[in-house]
Enzyme design. Structure first.
Site, PDB file in Angstrom:
ATOM      1  N   HIS A   1       0.881  -0.924   0.008  1.00 45.88           N
ATOM      2  CA  HIS A   1       0.127  -0.048  -0.036  1.00 45.88           C
ATOM      3  C   HIS A   1       0.901   1.271   0.268  1.00 45.88           C
ATOM      4  O   HIS A   1       1.850   0.845   0.257  1.00 45.88           O
ATOM      5  CB  HIS A   1      -0.919   0.205   1.325  1.00 45.88           C
ATOM      6  CG  HIS A   1      -2.040  -0.845   1.211  1.00 45.88           C
ATOM      7  ND1 HIS A   1      -2.577  -1.172   0.028  1.00 45.88           N
ATOM      8  CD2 HIS A   1      -2.238  -2.516   1.583  1.00 45.88           C
ATOM      9  CE1 HIS A   1      -3.908  -2.367   0.932  1.00 45.88           C
ATOM     10  NE2 HIS A   1      -3.391  -3.147   1.925  1.00 45.88           N
TER      11      HIS A   1
ATOM     12  N   ARG B   1      24.723 -19.757   5.643  1.00 50.50           N
ATOM     13  CA  ARG B   1      25.623 -20.034   5.134  1.00 50.50           C
ATOM     14  C   ARG B   1      25.906 -21.010   3.540  1.00 50.50           C
ATOM     15  O   ARG B   1      24.261 -20.499   3.094  1.00 50.50           O
ATOM     16  CB  ARG B   1      26.181 -21.148   6.125  1.00 50.50           C
ATOM     17  CG  ARG B   1      25.263 -22.196   5.771  1.00 50.50           C
ATOM     18  CD  ARG B   1      25.582 -24.052   6.870  1.00 50.50           C
ATOM     19  NE  ARG B   1      25.582 -24.495   6.934  1.00 50.50           N
ATOM     20  CZ  ARG B   1      25.482 -25.973   6.681  1.00 50.50           C
ATOM     21  NH1 ARG B   1      26.369 -26.028   5.153  1.00 50.50           N
ATOM     22  NH2 ARG B   1      24.423 -27.226   6.216  1.00 50.50           N
TER      23      ARG B   1
END
Length: 199
Positions: free
Chosen positions: A116, A184
């Site tokens: 919005h 990772r």
């Protein structure tokens, strides 16, 4: 403006009136189709497959949503091969959502292409803007993952449960958190003997 012009505007990244009759009618149609799709779970998988083809922009025959699946329009959603979504998936497709092959969604995954307006007066008048989302092949999104507008997730990546993805994530990593960040890389050390057992 034609109906297609309105949808082109919603996918352009520019502000548009989310309360326009064109969008209201398209949402209503999507709600009816997804309601029927969900109700046919375990009853008529052939018809469920046909309903998805009618609703979505592009979809492979073996795409599968557990109930309940919800979307905004459907026509801006593009699913690759062997897509699977667990319970309560929400895809709000004000802009395009591209999902690759062999992608898995945990329960309650949500992808939201639309925001919005920030200005309160613009927001009160229905102001919105949308940006596409792209998810690569072999991605797994854990339970309760939220993917926001404009995000790209690279192939083979895993997004940990409860993460909120606000920025793009590269391929071949495990990423977690709110906001979601790379934890990772996925490496050869992550392989088990599962493939040998399957062969």
């Amino acid at each position: 403006m034609t109906e297609q012009d309105y949808f082109n505007l919603s996918k352009s990244g520019k502000m548009y009136d989310d309360t326009n009759k064109v969008f209201l009618e398209a949402r209503g149609k999507a709600v009816k189709i997804t309601k029927e799709y969900n109700a046919l779970y375990g009853e008529d998988e052939e018809k469920r497959s046909r309903l998805l083809k009618d609703l979505l922009g592009s979809v492979d025959e073996d795409a599968f949503f557990e109930p309940d699946f919800r979307c905004e329009f459907g026509s801006n959603i593009h699913l690759g091969k062997k897509f699977y979504a667990n319970f309560d998936c929400i895809l709000l497709d004000g802009a395009d959502i591209y999902i690759g092959d062999h992608v898995l969604f945990g329960p309650r995954v949500g992808i939201f292409t639309t925001n919005h307006a920030i200005d309160p007066q613009e927001r009160a008048l229905g102001g919105c803007y949308s940006k596409s989302v792209s998810i690569g092949d072999n991605v797994w999104l854990g339970a309760n993952v939220v993917v926001n507008q404009g995000v790209e997730i690279g192939e083979n990546t895993i997004i940990g449960s409860g993460s909120v993805v606000t920025k793009s994530i590269p391929a071949n990593v495990i990423a977690v958190g709110n906001p979601c960040k790379v934890l990772r890389a996925i490496t050869e050390a992550d392989k088990t003997n599962y493939l040998q057992k399957m062969n």
